[in-house]
Design a protein around this motif. Structure first.
Motif, short mmCIF file in Angstrom:
data_model
loop_
_atom_site.label_atom_id
_atom_site.label_comp_id
_atom_site.label_asym_id
_atom_site.label_seq_id
_atom_site.Cartn_x
_atom_site.Cartn_y
_atom_site.Cartn_z
N HIS A 1 50.03 39.70 31.31
CA HIS A 1 52.19 40.19 31.39
C HIS A 1 52.48 40.56 32.68
CE1 HIS A 1 52.64 38.28 27.01
NE2 HIS A 1 51.56 39.24 27.02
N ALA A 2 51.57 41.85 33.13
CA ALA A 2 51.33 41.73 34.14
C ALA A 2 50.80 41.53 35.32
CB ALA A 2 50.89 43.57 33.84
N SER A 3 49.38 41.86 35.51
CA SER A 3 48.94 41.25 36.37
C SER A 3 46.79 41.85 36.65
CB SER A 3 49.02 41.49 38.19
OG SER A 3 48.68 43.45 38.69
N TYR A 4 46.50 41.45 37.01
CA TYR A 4 44.69 41.90 36.97
C TYR A 4 44.40 43.01 37.34
CZ TYR A 4 43.24 37.20 35.54
OH TYR A 4 42.43 36.24 34.49
N SER A 5 45.55 43.35 38.76
CA SER A 5 45.36 44.58 39.77
C SER A 5 45.77 45.42 37.96
CB SER A 5 46.56 44.81 40.91
OG SER A 5 45.54 43.93 41.81
N ALA A 6 46.76 45.19 38.11
CA ALA A 6 47.49 46.42 36.38
C ALA A 6 46.51 46.63 35.42
CB ALA A 6 48.62 46.02 35.85
N ALA A 7 45.84 45.71 34.92
CA ALA A 7 44.73 45.45 34.16
C ALA A 7 43.54 46.52 34.40
CB ALA A 7 43.85 44.10 33.83
N PHE A 8 43.28 46.63 35.80
CA PHE A 8 42.22 47.44 36.28
C PHE A 8 43.29 49.47 36.69
CE2 PHE A 8 40.65 43.22 38.98
CZ PHE A 8 39.68 43.41 37.98
N PHE A 9 43.83 49.71 36.96
CA PHE A 9 44.30 50.63 36.77
C PHE A 9 44.46 51.11 35.23
CE2 PHE A 9 46.51 49.00 40.78
CZ PHE A 9 45.79 49.88 41.49
N GLY B 1 41.13 47.49 41.61
CA GLY B 1 43.16 47.09 41.74
C GLY B 1 43.51 47.33 42.54
N LEU B 2 42.91 48.40 44.10
CA LEU B 2 43.34 48.05 45.23
C LEU B 2 43.00 47.01 46.10
CD1 LEU B 2 44.18 52.11 45.20
CD2 LEU B 2 44.81 50.39 44.90
N TRP B 3 41.28 46.94 45.80
CA TRP B 3 40.86 45.98 47.20
C TRP B 3 41.43 44.31 46.34
CZ3 TRP B 3 35.01 46.32 48.45
CH2 TRP B 3 35.21 45.81 49.41
N ASN B 4 41.94 43.93 46.46
CA ASN B 4 42.01 42.14 46.35
C ASN B 4 41.07 41.66 47.41
OD1 ASN B 4 43.25 40.25 45.74
ND2 ASN B 4 45.19 40.04 47.12
N SER B 5 39.58 41.70 47.08
CA SER B 5 38.62 40.42 47.86
C SER B 5 38.07 40.03 46.56
CB SER B 5 38.54 41.45 48.89
OG SER B 5 37.60 40.64 49.17
N PRO B 6 37.19 39.28 46.58
CA PRO B 6 36.12 38.73 46.05
C PRO B 6 34.39 40.05 46.48
CG PRO B 6 36.49 36.59 47.78
CD PRO B 6 37.67 38.26 47.76
N TRP B 7 34.93 40.57 47.69
CA TRP B 7 34.16 41.91 48.12
C TRP B 7 34.01 42.62 47.18
CZ3 TRP B 7 29.83 38.66 49.89
CH2 TRP B 7 30.25 38.46 50.77
N LEU C 1 33.76 44.25 33.78
CA LEU C 1 33.92 43.09 33.83
C LEU C 1 33.83 42.08 33.88
CD1 LEU C 1 31.63 42.00 35.96
CD2 LEU C 1 29.60 42.62 33.82
N PRO C 2 34.20 41.61 32.98
CA PRO C 2 35.16 40.60 32.27
C PRO C 2 36.06 39.20 32.97
CG PRO C 2 33.78 41.65 30.68
CD PRO C 2 33.99 42.61 30.95
N LEU C 3 37.33 40.79 32.58
CA LEU C 3 38.29 40.42 34.15
C LEU C 3 37.79 39.86 35.41
CD1 LEU C 3 40.98 43.06 31.94
CD2 LEU C 3 40.99 40.54 32.23
N LEU C 4 37.16 41.71 36.05
CA LEU C 4 36.31 41.36 37.39
C LEU C 4 35.99 39.48 37.48
CD1 LEU C 4 36.32 42.60 39.67
CD2 LEU C 4 34.08 42.85 39.71
N GLY C 5 35.30 38.79 37.05
CA GLY C 5 34.95 37.16 36.92
C GLY C 5 36.24 36.65 36.92
N GLN C 6 36.86 37.12 35.58
CA GLN C 6 38.03 36.07 35.37
C GLN C 6 39.25 36.34 36.45
OE1 GLN C 6 39.90 36.29 31.65
NE2 GLN C 6 37.73 37.58 30.74
N SER C 7 39.61 37.23 37.19
CA SER C 7 39.87 37.66 38.48
C SER C 7 39.64 36.68 39.36
CB SER C 7 40.20 38.94 38.23
OG SER C 7 40.65 38.63 39.74
N ALA C 8 38.32 36.75 40.02
CA ALA C 8 38.32 36.31 41.27
C ALA C 8 37.78 34.51 40.70
CB ALA C 8 36.39 36.52 41.79
N VAL C 9 38.66 34.17 40.16
CA VAL C 9 37.53 32.52 39.49
C VAL C 9 39.55 32.52 39.75
CG1 VAL C 9 37.35 30.46 37.76
CG2 VAL C 9 35.68 32.16 38.01
#
Length: 425
Positions: free
Chosen positions: A372-380, A304-310, A239-247
């Motif tokens: 060091h990679a990406s937010y998507s990699a972090a979610f996976f 990780g797969l859905w690159n959208s704030p939704w 959840l914290p990373l989801l918020g930081q990623s969206a911002v």
């Protein structure tokens, strides 16, 4: 203990206590991450501070569980914790350097470690083992309702006056928690039952309760703890990373978006907790564990797969499923496994310690991948962790009769007696 009108009043205050503690216990929660991000902190720096605070709190979790077992001042223990958390979070906005934020996080996490065992002890002492599954569902529903309401208030105030305004909402809820503690009558708490002693065998159980070493070598308890370790290794940072990623990627309003993620998840958790309590009464805690462990990998993959704030919608609906079910299952299965030993709250503290190690490392684990990679990699990476917990629980339950039957909802004391009589354990 009969349900008199006076006791019903105490139970109402218990529900309101769960409502108000929900916001206080987590401190600033996900708002802290986006606040530090607004000050120029990097994801890995935020992760390391949260990890430091979490690890420091872990040192105190089991001892505070033991304190919750032995003291009759459980209400006072929670009150002290509430005051310390409010003070610690207030310090972050006064001194936001790295050392000050780290110290504040350590203090708040340490104080928060006392709340869960003490609250579980109060609940068990008021309703007993028979009423515990249903009451845990009620407690969780009120807790998640409190999180949802305060997230809405925090989002509105944060949107208009900045994230520091969220602190004042938390302080208000802290005051409400103190009032609710005063409303719970001490005479309605059976302090022997609150620590797991059986009313019909207090003398025998008291002798057992002096032996602490089996608690830390109980294989079933260790498996439960390690299962929760893997779950929270993947869950805590999502959840914290989801918020930081969206911002960072979509330039959404930090306070409003973070509040939205919390409200959506907490609303789902209310219904899930009540439904989970019903399932636990009929089929045991096993189905709750499995559904929670399966929901988290799906949640991480969607993020990780859905690159959208939704993506917030399915991700946080699944968060509600996982957290809502485990909120009922965790104290419930510990109480069942340790029934009669007199150390239920210490056992819960022990399990929460193992769980907390996973939660603490989750922020650094996810933060490193994000940086060091990406937010998507972090979610996976976060999605992979609960799969290990799922495998561990499934395999070990085949070889541990007490764990297997506790997951199915059968009284462990009865199972052990049957197996002992047949020379199987």
């Amino acid at each position: 203990m009969p349900d008199t009108p006076s006791k019903q009043k105490s139970l109402i205050f218990l529900s309101l206590l769960c409502f108000s503690l929900a916001d206080v216990r987590d401190g600033l929660g996900p708002f802290l991450g986006v606040y530090l991000q607004s000050l120029g902190w990097m994801p890995d720096e935020i992760g390391f501070v949260m990890t430091a605070g979490g690890l420091a709190g872990l040192v105190c979790t089991t001892p505070l569980g033991a304190l919750a077992d032995h003291t009759k001042y459980k209400r006072g223990l929670i009150a002290t914790s509430v005051l310390l958390i409010v003070v610690a979070c207030g310090m972050i906005f006064s001194w936001n350097g790295a050392a000050a934020v780290t110290f504040s996080k350590i203090l708040s996490c340490t104080a928060a470690a006392a709340i869960m065992p003490a609250l579980t002890g109060i609940t068990l002492g008021m309703v007993g083992q028979q009423g515990l599954p249903a009451r845990l569902g009620t407690n969780e529903a009120w807790s998640h309702a409190g999180n949802a309401v305060t997230a809405i208030l925090g989002g509105v105030i944060g949107y208009t006056s900045g994230i520091p305004g969220v602190f004042f909402v938390m302080a208000l809820m802290g005051g409400m928690a103190l009032f609710c503690l005063w409303g719970i009558a001490p005479r309605h708490i059976d302090y022997a039952v609150a620590r797991g002693l059986n009313p019909d065998s207090i003398g025998h159980a008291a002798l057992k309760s002096k032996k602490l070493y089996p608690l830390f070598t109980d294989k079933s308890l260790l498996v439960v703890g390690m299962t929760l370790f893997f779950f929270h290794l993947g869950n805590a940072a999502l959840l914290p990373l989801l918020g930081q990623s969206a911002v960072a990627r979509f330039e959404v309003n930090a306070a409003a978006y973070t509040a939205g993620t919390v409200v959506l998840a907490q609303t789902t958790m209310i219904l899930t907790a009540l439904w989970g309590a019903h399932i636990a009464q009929r089929k045991g805690y096993g189905p709750l564990f499995y559904m929670a462990l399966l929901a988290l990998p799906l949640r991480g993959c969607i993020a990780g797969l859905w690159n959208s704030p939704w993506s917030i919608i399915p991700v946080q609906l699944l968060d509600g499923v996982g957290a809502g079910l485990l909120g009922v299952a965790t104290p419930g299965i510990v109480a069942r496994l340790l029934q009669g030993g007199g150390h239920i709250n210490m056992g819960l503290g022990f399990v929460l310690t193992i769980q907390g190690v996973g939660a603490s490392f989750s922020n650094a684990y996810g933060g490193l991948f994000a940086h060091h990679a990406s937010y998507s990699a972090a979610f996976f990476a976060l999605a992979a962790a609960p799969c290990a917990g799922l495998a561990l629980l499934t395999i070990t339950a085949l070889f541990l009769p007490a764990l297997r039957h506790a997951l199915k909802g059968e009284p462990v004391s009865t199972v052990i007696a049957v197996y002992t009589a047949h020379g199987l354990i």
